[in-house]
Scaffold this motif. Structure first.
Motif, short mmCIF file in Angstrom:
data_model
loop_
_atom_site.label_atom_id
_atom_site.label_comp_id
_atom_site.label_asym_id
_atom_site.label_seq_id
_atom_site.Cartn_x
_atom_site.Cartn_y
_atom_site.Cartn_z
N GLN A 36 -28.01 4.13 -7.91
CA GLN A 36 -29.09 5.15 -7.79
C GLN A 36 -30.33 3.37 -6.63
OE1 GLN A 36 -30.98 5.26 -11.60
NE2 GLN A 36 -30.14 3.00 -12.23
N VAL A 37 -31.41 4.82 -6.78
CA VAL A 37 -32.57 4.09 -6.45
C VAL A 37 -33.65 4.04 -7.54
CG1 VAL A 37 -34.59 3.66 -4.72
CG2 VAL A 37 -32.56 3.91 -4.04
N GLU A 38 -33.86 3.00 -7.48
CA GLU A 38 -35.19 2.97 -8.90
C GLU A 38 -36.69 2.18 -8.36
OE1 GLU A 38 -33.99 1.29 -12.43
OE2 GLU A 38 -33.27 -0.19 -11.82
N GLY A 39 -37.73 3.23 -9.05
CA GLY A 39 -38.93 1.90 -9.11
C GLY A 39 -39.02 3.01 -7.81
N ILE A 40 -39.06 4.17 -7.45
CA ILE A 40 -39.26 4.62 -6.07
C ILE A 40 -40.77 4.94 -6.06
CG2 ILE A 40 -39.94 6.76 -4.24
CD1 ILE A 40 -36.64 7.75 -5.31
N GLY A 41 -41.49 4.65 -4.60
CA GLY A 41 -43.53 4.60 -5.15
C GLY A 41 -43.77 3.11 -5.84
N ALA A 42 -42.96 1.88 -5.85
CA ALA A 42 -43.20 0.90 -6.74
C ALA A 42 -42.33 -0.17 -6.06
CB ALA A 42 -43.13 1.42 -7.72
N ALA A 43 -41.75 -0.19 -7.04
CA ALA A 43 -41.35 -1.72 -6.50
C ALA A 43 -39.31 -1.48 -6.74
CB ALA A 43 -40.95 -3.12 -7.72
N ALA A 44 -39.29 -0.52 -5.60
CA ALA A 44 -37.93 0.28 -5.07
C ALA A 44 -36.76 -0.55 -5.14
CB ALA A 44 -37.84 1.46 -4.79
N ARG A 45 -35.72 -0.57 -6.35
CA ARG A 45 -34.38 -0.68 -5.71
C ARG A 45 -33.35 -0.50 -5.85
NH1 ARG A 45 -38.04 -2.92 -9.66
NH2 ARG A 45 -36.52 -1.42 -11.20
N LEU A 46 -32.46 -0.80 -5.10
CA LEU A 46 -31.16 -0.13 -4.65
C LEU A 46 -29.94 -0.66 -5.46
CD1 LEU A 46 -29.25 2.10 -3.22
CD2 LEU A 46 -28.94 0.05 -1.10
N HIS A 47 -29.37 -0.11 -5.93
CA HIS A 47 -27.80 -0.52 -6.91
C HIS A 47 -27.04 0.24 -6.51
CE1 HIS A 47 -30.48 -2.23 -10.36
NE2 HIS A 47 -31.13 -0.83 -9.82
N VAL A 48 -26.29 -0.56 -5.85
CA VAL A 48 -24.19 0.08 -5.64
C VAL A 48 -23.14 -0.21 -6.31
CG1 VAL A 48 -23.15 -0.03 -3.49
CG2 VAL A 48 -25.68 -0.18 -3.15
N ASP A 49 -22.76 0.79 -6.75
CA ASP A 49 -21.40 0.33 -7.61
C ASP A 49 -19.83 0.88 -6.33
OD1 ASP A 49 -18.76 -0.10 -9.48
OD2 ASP A 49 -20.02 1.08 -10.95
N ASP A 50 -19.29 -0.12 -6.40
CA ASP A 50 -18.36 0.14 -5.52
C ASP A 50 -16.54 0.39 -6.70
OD1 ASP A 50 -16.90 -1.94 -6.39
OD2 ASP A 50 -16.60 -3.21 -4.53
N LEU A 51 -17.50 0.48 -7.38
CA LEU A 51 -15.93 0.69 -8.51
C LEU A 51 -14.75 -0.09 -8.90
CD1 LEU A 51 -16.01 5.28 -7.94
CD2 LEU A 51 -16.86 3.49 -9.64
N GLN A 52 -14.91 -1.45 -8.34
CA GLN A 52 -13.98 -2.19 -8.20
C GLN A 52 -14.54 -3.38 -8.14
OE1 GLN A 52 -10.63 -0.82 -6.73
NE2 GLN A 52 -11.92 0.99 -6.26
N GLY A 53 -15.03 -3.25 -9.43
CA GLY A 53 -16.23 -4.48 -10.26
C GLY A 53 -17.10 -5.22 -9.56
N ALA A 54 -17.17 -4.78 -8.28
CA ALA A 54 -18.63 -4.96 -8.42
C ALA A 54 -19.89 -4.09 -7.57
CB ALA A 54 -18.42 -4.95 -6.60
N VAL A 55 -21.04 -4.76 -7.71
CA VAL A 55 -22.47 -3.66 -7.99
C VAL A 55 -23.24 -5.17 -7.22
CG1 VAL A 55 -24.25 -3.49 -9.48
CG2 VAL A 55 -21.97 -3.03 -10.35
#
Length: 391
Positions: A36-55
């Motif tokens: 997900q991307v959270e904080g759109i319009g302010a301090a936006a952060r991108l999160h990526v979960d590859d489902l193999q344990g890497a976030v």
């Protein structure tokens, strides 16, 4: 040849949730990536979960808008595709109006028609469509599919969709639409794996989360639901009031001197669990609190849910099963217990240990009315429809 990949997007005002599904032989869908991307319009952060344990998490530029968020999502998705070929994007669109009873490939005419429905779902529709517009700009070659939360309920009889207003308003689209249809579609498709008799019979599904509603299923088809013209109706929710006497609205406008915008904010953002408790819109916070107002908010939520289940059971002519899903339904053990104890008059025998363990079956072996917890998966429904229409 490499398998296709389907991107699923669920956009809100300040966040975009996404998932990527591998679409292989025989239409098999396998979750490949989510985030997900959270904080759109302010301090936006991108999160990526590859489902193999890497976030992974990274900051986007200050004030990043939906275009920047979707561009970052597409970059992250493409970096994790490997041999997969991204072929389409599917969107959760809250409102499809009367014209859309099934998912549809998005073109300019469809997009314009969906923009016209924004006043009916002001918390959701504009942001859902902002994601569509953003993808059109940053990846114009990518086909897009709209999957509607209202579409599943178009099987309801006319009497279940009609308000007791002059017919001219019905002809202008003032009807009961219902929402959370993608969740209900998923549960209806999975129910036979848990309870074949209920899947063929009479079931009430309780989609209980920050947004909450109930749906009466007869043979897997929606015949009634608690939400109506907008997503305000029915059960109290995290911040939404649920069912309210229309006279209250007139009172607020005429006697309290509130503007329409102030009333809208009150009903959509300041009511529900938050308004009653004065503490939080989050059921977890309320259940952990010893504040009497928090307990009263939980009591109201359970009371109204129980009352609405009774009404839907009457519409169905009886009840074979109740299914809990979504955040509260899947995880709030005390809420399920209070609701299920109130259904003893329908022959429900609660298995307390099973409820504490989270199910999937919540009732004793001899219970005349059965209850289940089935986790929902709206993203998979969207991926399946997108693969069928655009992949």
């Amino acid at each position: 040849m490499p398998d296709d990949a389907i991107l699923v997007l669920n956009a809100g005002s300040s966040s975009v949730k996404y998932a990527v599904y591998r679409h292989g032989d025989e239409d098999a869908l396998t979750l490949h990536l989510r985030g997900q991307v959270e904080g759109i319009g302010a301090a936006a952060r991108l999160h990526v979960d590859d489902l193999q344990g890497a976030v992974a998490t990274r900051e986007l530029r200050a004030g990043a808008d939906h275009d920047a968020a979707l561009s970052a999502v597409l970059d992250a998705v493409r970096a994790h595709l490997g041999e997969l070929n991204l072929v389409a994007a599917g969107h959760r669109i809250v409102h499809g109006g009367q014209a859309h009873s099934a998912p549809v490939v998005i073109d300019a005419a469809v997009l314009e028609a969906l923009h016209q429905l924004e006043p009916l779902a002001p918390l959701h529709q504009p942001h859902n469509l902002a994601a569509v517009e953003a993808v059109r700009r940053v990846a114009p070659e990518l086909p897009q599919v709209a999957c509607f939360d209202t579409a599943f309920h178009r099987t309801q009889p006319a009497v279940a969709q009609r308000f007791a207003l002059p017919r001219a308003y019905e002809q202008r689209g003032v009807v009961r639409y219902g929402f959370h249809g993608l969740s209900y579609e998923y549960i209806a498709a999975r129910l036979s794996e848990y309870d074949p008799a209920a899947a063929a019979g009479r079931t009430v599904v309780a989609h209980l989360g920050a947004g909450a509603s109930l749906c009466a299923l007869a043979g897997g088809r929606s015949v009634a639901t608690t939400m109506g013209f907008t997503a305000l109706d029915g059960l109290p929710m995290g911040q939404r009031c649920g069912n309210i006497d229309p006279g209250v609205i007139l009172h607020l406008l005429q006697q309290e001197g509130m503007t329409a915008a102030e009333v809208e904010r009150l009903l959509y953002r300041e009511s529900g669990l938050l308004g009653v408790s004065g503490l939080s819109a989050d059921m977890r916070v309320l259940l952990d609190s010893d504040d009497p107002a928090a307990e009263e908010a939980v009591d109201l939520f359970c009371h109204r849910t129980l009352r609405e289940i009774g009404g839907l059971a009457a519409v169905l002519g009886g009840l074979d099963a109740v299914v809990f899903t979504a955040g509260i339904g899947e995880h709030a053990t005390p809420v399920r217990r209070r609701i299920l104890e109130g259904l003893a008059w329908l022959g429900l025998e609660l298995d307390g240990a099973a409820n504490e363990a989270g199910g999937p079956r919540l009732t004793a072996a001899g219970s005349a009315l059965r209850a289940w917890v089935i986790p929902t998966d709206e993203e998979r429904v969207i991926a399946a429809h997108t693969a069928r229409l655009a992949a």
